[in-house]
Design a protein around this motif. Structure first.
Motif, PDB file in Angstrom:
ATOM      1  N   GLY A 182       0.771  -1.157  -0.022  1.00 11.81           N
ATOM      2  CA  GLY A 182      -0.032   0.026   0.022  1.00 11.81           C
ATOM      3  C   GLY A 182       0.766   1.289  -0.060  1.00 11.81           C
ATOM      4  O   GLY A 182       0.321   2.327  -0.100  1.00 11.81           O
ATOM      5  N   ILE A 183       2.107   1.235  -0.028  1.00  8.62           N
ATOM      6  CA  ILE A 183       3.059   2.292  -0.065  1.00  8.62           C
ATOM      7  C   ILE A 183       3.428   2.710  -1.348  1.00  8.62           C
ATOM      8  O   ILE A 183       3.864   1.862  -2.359  1.00  8.62           O
ATOM      9  CB  ILE A 183       4.322   2.243   0.739  1.00  8.62           C
ATOM     10  CG1 ILE A 183       3.553   1.933   2.300  1.00  8.62           C
ATOM     11  CG2 ILE A 183       4.901   3.271   0.849  1.00  8.62           C
ATOM     12  CD1 ILE A 183       2.817   2.815   2.902  1.00  8.62           C
ATOM     13  N   ALA A 184       3.519   3.977  -1.680  1.00  7.19           N
ATOM     14  CA  ALA A 184       4.101   4.458  -3.212  1.00  7.19           C
ATOM     15  C   ALA A 184       5.397   3.813  -3.366  1.00  7.19           C
ATOM     16  O   ALA A 184       6.116   3.740  -2.456  1.00  7.19           O
ATOM     17  CB  ALA A 184       4.093   5.921  -3.160  1.00  7.19           C
ATOM     18  N   THR A 185       5.739   3.377  -4.509  1.00 11.40           N
ATOM     19  CA  THR A 185       6.754   2.802  -4.875  1.00 11.40           C
ATOM     20  C   THR A 185       8.172   3.514  -4.703  1.00 11.40           C
ATOM     21  O   THR A 185       9.247   3.060  -4.086  1.00 11.40           O
ATOM     22  CB  THR A 185       6.870   2.516  -6.077  1.00 11.40           C
ATOM     23  OG1 THR A 185       5.654   1.341  -6.672  1.00 11.40           O
ATOM     24  CG2 THR A 185       8.325   1.345  -6.690  1.00 11.40           C
ATOM     25  N   TYR A 186       7.960   4.962  -4.971  1.00  9.67           N
ATOM     26  CA  TYR A 186       9.300   5.731  -4.693  1.00  9.67           C
ATOM     27  C   TYR A 186       9.377   5.887  -3.179  1.00  9.67           C
ATOM     28  O   TYR A 186      10.443   6.692  -2.773  1.00  9.67           O
ATOM     29  CB  TYR A 186       8.904   6.996  -5.545  1.00  9.67           C
ATOM     30  CG  TYR A 186       7.612   7.707  -5.213  1.00  9.67           C
ATOM     31  CD1 TYR A 186       7.664   8.513  -3.889  1.00  9.67           C
ATOM     32  CD2 TYR A 186       6.587   7.683  -6.007  1.00  9.67           C
ATOM     33  CE1 TYR A 186       6.365   9.252  -3.865  1.00  9.67           C
ATOM     34  CE2 TYR A 186       5.438   8.382  -5.778  1.00  9.67           C
ATOM     35  CZ  TYR A 186       5.428   9.001  -4.691  1.00  9.67           C
ATOM     36  OH  TYR A 186       4.125   9.601  -4.283  1.00  9.67           O
ATOM     37  N   LYS A 187       8.758   5.620  -2.425  1.00  7.45           N
ATOM     38  CA  LYS A 187       9.012   5.810  -0.781  1.00  7.45           C
ATOM     39  C   LYS A 187       9.655   4.540  -0.134  1.00  7.45           C
ATOM     40  O   LYS A 187      10.291   5.005   0.804  1.00  7.45           O
ATOM     41  CB  LYS A 187       7.527   6.129  -0.073  1.00  7.45           C
ATOM     42  CG  LYS A 187       6.688   7.423  -0.452  1.00  7.45           C
ATOM     43  CD  LYS A 187       5.700   7.476   0.478  1.00  7.45           C
ATOM     44  CE  LYS A 187       4.748   8.716  -0.157  1.00  7.45           C
ATOM     45  NZ  LYS A 187       3.431   8.924   0.273  1.00  7.45           N
ATOM     46  N   ALA A 188       9.500   3.553  -0.979  1.00  5.69           N
ATOM     47  CA  ALA A 188      10.055   2.449  -0.293  1.00  5.69           C
ATOM     48  C   ALA A 188      10.874   1.422  -1.407  1.00  5.69           C
ATOM     49  O   ALA A 188      10.249   0.646  -1.898  1.00  5.69           O
ATOM     50  CB  ALA A 188       9.314   1.552   0.646  1.00  5.69           C
TER      51      ALA A 188
END
Length: 453
Positions: A182-188
């Motif tokens: 559920g987290i944007a790809t560029y954040k993790a």
């Protein structure tokens, strides 16, 4: 209302553009950057930043440890309160939590970059495989945890520290929950969610059983009959519907499904995206979906929210991030119907809204936006089954300050509870506190085990 081109497709960009667009949003500090950033901290004795952190990390202490070239000591300080400190450093809305409370956060100055300093320390520890907490002597107690998301993982790790054995049941193929799906790809980036799961499991005493869903493969009564305690960290699996005409057209999808598919894609060029995309909602999911739609090559991306800018759940920082990527955010618009052509989305009709006597109402003025894809990000709901007689409040599990539910020996935490705040860090705090409560309950029942700090 004309659609642009051929509608939803993949591979709109050159391969190098995908890599650039989805690179790390905030790369890790190097040693010099960390020392400079840590030197800005006043090390307040009353630490408003620490009070603002749901997991109560001793922020002045870990920043001082970084400033004295002791990042591993800083990591230990962080992990002692937040076992998922690495992910929280990446995804926490620090701009509305610890950094907002920073005494340097003034019109003339900027707050200490607490989140990036936290990442600096935790990344070093994880890269080196340093484990700071040993597993206590076996207690013989076995606890079932339902959900391998932030709450469940934090609870399991704390229980394992105290010598208990934990079995985690999770419906998905991979552990991690929101952090994985559920987290944007560029954040993790760089598969960090799974690296963090592996790091937590290294303590021992934790088994994860994937593909096991509550209500399908087992029930809460099944678990209470077989285990010494149960923790529920099952999140919000349901997605709210619009309830309007055209919702079943091709090109209409849930934003959470889009984000999950993108996170799991081996090749982002294969993820289909429209040329003109409309995202409905005002929270973090809406922002993450809209920004990533733009990064995938959508020509126009518009967020439509039924209230004003100040009522959006997404922080000002996240709204500004979306705008910087070319996303248009329009307020005071409520969807009326989705327009179709040949079974696919061709546009969306919206009604202008206004507050009248404190109530949101439609003005009667209607307009339309041409689009070939509509993403719904209007909130998630709790749709769990198999809970038996567990007390609920407005569709959430009722818990007390110790995360105890209405059934003895059953605890819960995170978004699925009436105390959830839709924050990863809050879910971690619930999981940790529930584990401490479970451990204390065993001790008070005459089955002692010495708590591990």
């Amino acid at each position: 209302m004309d659609r642009l081109g051929s509608g939803i497709a993949g591979g709109r960009l050159a391969p190098a553009e995908y890599e650039t667009n989805f690179s790390d949003l905030h790369p890790r500090f190097d040693r010099h950057e960390a020392l400079v950033a840590s030197d800005r901290c006043y090390f307040c004795h009353d630490a408003p930043c620490m009070t603002a952190c749901p997991t109560a990390i001793d922020i002045p202490l870990f920043i001082r440890q970084i400033s004295t070239a002791n990042p591993l000591g800083a990591a230990r300080t962080i992990f002692s309160q937040n076992a998922l400190g690495g992910m929280c450093a990446r995804v926490c809305p620090t701009e509305t939590l610890c950094e907002e409370a920073c005494v340097r956060n003034t019109a003339e100055d900027k707050p200490v970059e607490i989140g990036r300093l936290q990442r600096y320390a935790t990344d070093i520890a994880m890269d080196q495989g340093r484990q700071f907490f040993n597993r206590a002597a076996e207690t013989g107690k076995v606890i079932a945890v339902v959900g391998a998301g932030p709450a469940g993982l934090a609870c399991a790790h704390r229980l394992a520290m105290n010598g208990h054995t934990v079995v985690i049941f999770d419906a998905r193929e991979k552990a991690g929950g929101l952090n994985e799906y559920g987290i944007a790809t560029y954040k993790a980036t760089d598969n960090f969610a799974q690296k963090e799961v592996d790091y937590l499991l290294a303590i021992g005493g934790i088994e994860i059983r994937n593909g096991m869903a509550l209500g399908r493969d087992f029930s809460l009564p099944d678990l209470t009959a077989q285990y010494d305690a149960v923790f529920l960290g099952i999140g919000l699996a349901g997605v709210n519907g619009l309830g309007i005409e055209g919702e079943d057209l091709s090109g209409v999808e849930d934003a959470v499904d889009f984000i999950a598919a993108l996170r799991q894609a081996d090749d982002k060029a294969n993820v289909p995206i429209g040329r003109r995309v409309v995202v409905l909602g005002g929270g973090m999911t809406a922002i993450d979906a809209a920004v990533q739609a733009k990064l995938l090559g959508a020509e126009e991306v518009t967020i439509c929210y039924r209230r004003g800018k100040d009522q959006m759940n997404a922080s000002d920082y996240e709204q500004d991030l979306a705008a910087s990527k070319g996303v248009l955010i329009r307020h005071w618009l409520a969807p009326k119907r989705i327009l179709g052509r040949d079974g696919a989305v061709a546009g969306i009709e919206l009604e202008y809204t206004a507050l009248r006597d404190g109530h949101l109402t439609g003005t009667g003025e209607v307009g339309a936006i041409a689009c070939d894809q509509v993403m719904k990000a209007i909130g998630q709901s709790f749709h769990a089954s198999g809970l038996g007689s567990l007390a609920m409040d407005r569709g959430r599990i009722v818990i007390d300050e110790h995360c105890q539910t209405s059934i003895a020996g059953v605890y819960a935490g995170g978004d699925c509870t009436n105390r959830g705040e839709d924050l990863t860090v809050q879910a971690v705090a619930h999981g940790r506190d529930a584990a401490d409560a479970i451990h204390s309950a065993f001790a008070s029942a005459g089955k002692p085990a010495v708590a591990v700090a």
